[in-house]
Design an enzyme around this catalytic site. Structure first.
Site, PDB file in Angstrom:
ATOM      1  N   ASP A  81       0.828  -1.205   0.000  1.00 25.87           N
ATOM      2  CA  ASP A  81       0.000   0.000   0.000  1.00 25.87           C
ATOM      3  C   ASP A  81       0.868   1.263   0.000  1.00 25.87           C
ATOM      4  O   ASP A  81       0.496   2.276  -0.598  1.00 25.87           O
ATOM      5  CB  ASP A  81      -0.924   0.010   1.229  1.00 25.87           C
ATOM      6  CG  ASP A  81      -2.104  -0.945   1.064  1.00 25.87           C
ATOM      7  OD1 ASP A  81      -2.283  -1.501  -0.044  1.00 25.87           O
ATOM      8  OD2 ASP A  81      -2.835  -1.146   2.046  1.00 25.87           O
ATOM      9  N   GLY A  82       2.027   1.195   0.665  1.00 28.74           N
ATOM     10  CA  GLY A  82       2.938   2.339   0.693  1.00 28.74           C
ATOM     11  C   GLY A  82       3.415   2.696  -0.715  1.00 28.74           C
ATOM     12  O   GLY A  82       3.505   3.877  -1.073  1.00 28.74           O
TER      13      GLY A  82
ATOM     14  N   GLY B 215      -6.200   3.516   8.089  1.00 30.52           N
ATOM     15  CA  GLY B 215      -4.793   3.682   8.430  1.00 30.52           C
ATOM     16  C   GLY B 215      -4.567   4.317   9.798  1.00 30.52           C
ATOM     17  O   GLY B 215      -5.103   3.842  10.803  1.00 30.52           O
TER      18      GLY B 215
END
Lengths: 291, 291, 291, 291
Positions: free
Chosen positions: C73-74, C188
């Site tokens: 996801d980063g 998040g």
């Protein structure tokens, strides 16, 4: 050696493990006794067990060296209630998934019995929470291993619970209810309501509010020798109080005095058991899928 | 009787109360001593005080019967740091709003002095949290009254904090940081991060995670005689550690050993003081505007 | 068809999957382009790829039909930053565990390419959060997919964040910081700080306080067309602001204007993808070990 | 102009304010109508009111230009239920402390009437949550302004609530219950259970679990045009469902379909009213005693 076996329900497919367990006990020269509810389960599943006696009286329980609790954590709570002040040491065998209390898995039964016979175990004293009122409640079995809970009933609106600690006024909680949990109970209902975890060796109670209206109200940790007192007020005339999974109703005027019981639950701990391992496992601490 | 006065800042308009306080002490035959920082504040505000000495050495502090902490809770934390192992009993006088620690209001100063002279008070021992590492940190003043905190630095991503209790592995916390708070510190930063309240007489630490990634991770209550050990890991090479409001950095490899200090903070409590009253007042428990 | 590939790091053992992926794309007649950082990874791991071009200019990115984000996801957040206002549709391929954004597993790569070529997909528009100040920050890349964060720096004490919505005063948050998260960012950092989940189709921002001192302060949900404005105050002179994983410092006087960006991130969604499935899987909803 | 007045209870000492209010309305040439319950309160307190008519039928309510709700927020919820699909604009007058809904204080009544007569107000449409089942529930008044709640009954153990959004499976919640709150209801029961605040102009519902067993389960924000469906399962055979403060029981097999009602509650807003002011005031945001 006399060992009692108690259970209130287990899956039929667990029966062979019970047959094996009793065979191992008999091989070690142990006299087996079973509780009434457990005896009915044995019959229902037509378990093939050589020789055992049924427990007929309180006096017979007093003669037991240990009691095996077969089922889950709920069964073990029931076993604690069953032995009460007799403080018979309890071996928690889980018939399903690992519990916080029923920590011996079916694969470990033989090993556990060998350790027990050899004296290779420790006994952990777990504090019980007890409640007293002016009239008898809970049929005199006024103690619990996990928690004492006060809750509004059904359709009623929020309740106010005036709370005193050692005679001093603490707070008037306004919300759905209040939980007074032991360290053992800290992983249960209290945790779902935002209470902290408490290690078994900490000498504490926690007061955890259930859906409190005042957002500043938070769980509070106390020494477990505190004397607590509660008075409930609300539109309804009856309120719900519970000890572990047993419930009853009380009236608006009743004073509830809560303290540590003067006897404990004795849990047998085998050498490789570790509370933190169980905690991490049960709470998925090592398993962060969100990463 | 020798009484020291310490402060690190108070509003100028509080000066007359200090003049009155010192006059009352002198009238009772008390010898007044002031700390270096407090003496500077007196000069700055041109306080009119007859006679006092400045504390010149550690040995002089050891001769004090009490130390007055004038300011807020932050000042009292500094006073605890100042007296350290000497355990000089502390009288917390608040120059503003009621604190959890600075509990004597300006209107109560005369009464408090009279009670002190007459011996009409108790001394409450508050546990301190201490940290040890292989190299010296915090200039040797390695203890705090509220909490010890490990935190990621500035721009860095989350950190992992491997945690051991009495040599046993507890968990690897992954998030912004971790707080180890005393009962005294339970009303501070730990509370903002979801930790429970702890009464001053409970013998506990609480480990409260700061913004933990794993949502199952919750604050955990321990006996305060536990020996804790932490190892920090992260992309950055430096991490932030704090004791109350003092901070420093440590390296990735460092082992942090946290335990109860072998000395305490002694807080002077006057008869009408009550912790629950303060708690309700400071947390607005009796003041539910949402109703 | 032109497809770009971007990545900022993947495990070496993932290289064969990239080789296979490029082979499949070439077989479908796709022209492959790679970003500079990705090209370096290919070289580092000596990936065996027939033919591809390197992206040399913004203009070239504008010619891409899709961009593959390979990593976690980063990496996808970085890809969003890379394409910016060009709004190139992004295919998120995870080189490790399933992500919220990188949802195509290595076993599904072939299928995903076939679906893409056949037009069997939808494009989901995800709102971006953008920040403006009087001086340029974030090198002009002033938008993020997950969240905008204001945070105290290192050793500094708590900060005050005066907050206005559509010109109206909302609150002065006092604590460690404040998060303004999009629906995408709701799983998040905001979630770790007590914020709610938000479905991708909800048109909202959430303002989530980080360790707020006032216990009554809670996350607040707003329409995503709100114009937010923040002014920070604190003892330090610098504060930390972040967009996703990029951080910088701002001064005490600066005004931060936060709003929805006037472009979006376009995420390619294949037919069998389902947000709720991902949510349950990533948050272990179906896996309650505490039972 | 026709104005109805409704109330279900107010303190006797509020009677003069009602007398004054009706006098002012009459002076403005307004025809006053009162509901049955309100008329009984007027008689009980022997209120001195010149001339008013009693509402005798649904048709009469349809002729009202406004309805005044006199009491607290609970009374206003009742007023919403009373006018239902007629959507009569509601003026909330509080007979005690400022409410989230009953925002006109007794000192402001005259001013409010003048503004109303002069057309100097806006009407805010508040979404209602509606529930449908195969058999009629809630006497056909199947809508609420704050929330729809599913809850376990009395002594029963936790319940499982299978939840679907727009036909897709979301989760099986296991715990005490589930709240589906509107933005209006976000400051109520949902907030006590950890739900976020939602501004009135946000088009959302929030699903907030009540004491969920799985600690990963969090409140989730949805667009308010979502179609929700719930099926409840548990040891008991009956479960509790509520709309605002009205409750009933449903059976284990019943399917509950929840959506936005096709009519709204119309709340009259006067110029100086501001939601954020009310929020800060009711939640004590500007009043941090812990400092």
């Amino acid at each position: 050696m006399n060992i009692a076996i108690h259970g209130i329900g287990f899956p039929e497919e667990f029966t062979p493990h019970i047959e094996k367990l009793t065979k191992a006990l008999t091989a070690h020269g142990v006299n087996i006794f079973v509780t009434d509810t457990f005896s009915k389960l044995l019959k229902k599943y037509q378990a093939n067990i050589d020789s055992y006696s049924k427990i007929q009286s309180k006096a017979m329980i007093a003669d037991m060296d240990f009691i095996f609790s077969i089922g889950g954590d709920g069964t073990l709570l029931d076993t604690v209630c069953y032995v009460g002040k007799l403080e018979t040491p309890i071996v928690g065998i889980n018939s399903g998934r690992l519990g916080f209390l029923a920590t011996v898995a079916k694969e470990e039964i033989d090993e556990a019995i060998a350790l027990l016979i050899n004296g290779d175990y420790t006994v952990e004293n777990r504090v019980l929470v007890a409640v007293d009122t002016d009239k008898q409640v809970f049929n005199g079995l006024n103690f619990g291993l996990n928690e004492f809970t006060i809750h509004k009933r059904d359709t009623s609106s929020m309740i106010t619970i005036h709370t005193y600690i050692d005679g001093e006024y603490l707070n008037s909680y306004w919300g759905d209810g209040l939980i007074i949990a032991t360290p053992t109970g800290s992983t249960g209902y209290s945790l779902s309501c935002g209470g902290p975890l408490i290690t078994p060796d900490a000498r504490n109670f926690v007061i955890t509010p259930v859906s409190p209206h005042n957002l500043n109200v938070r769980p509070i940790i106390l020494p477990d020798d505190a004397a607590l007192c509660f008075k409930v007020e609300g539109r309804g005339e009856k309120f719900l109080v519970s000890l572990d999974s047993r419930s009853t109703t009380i009236d608006s005027g009743d004073e509830l005095r809560v303290r540590k019981a003067n006897f404990v639950a004795k849990l047998v701990k085998f050498p490789k058991y570790n509370f933190f391992d169980t905690l991490r496992h049960k709470l998925n601490w090592g398993f962060d899928m969100r990463n």
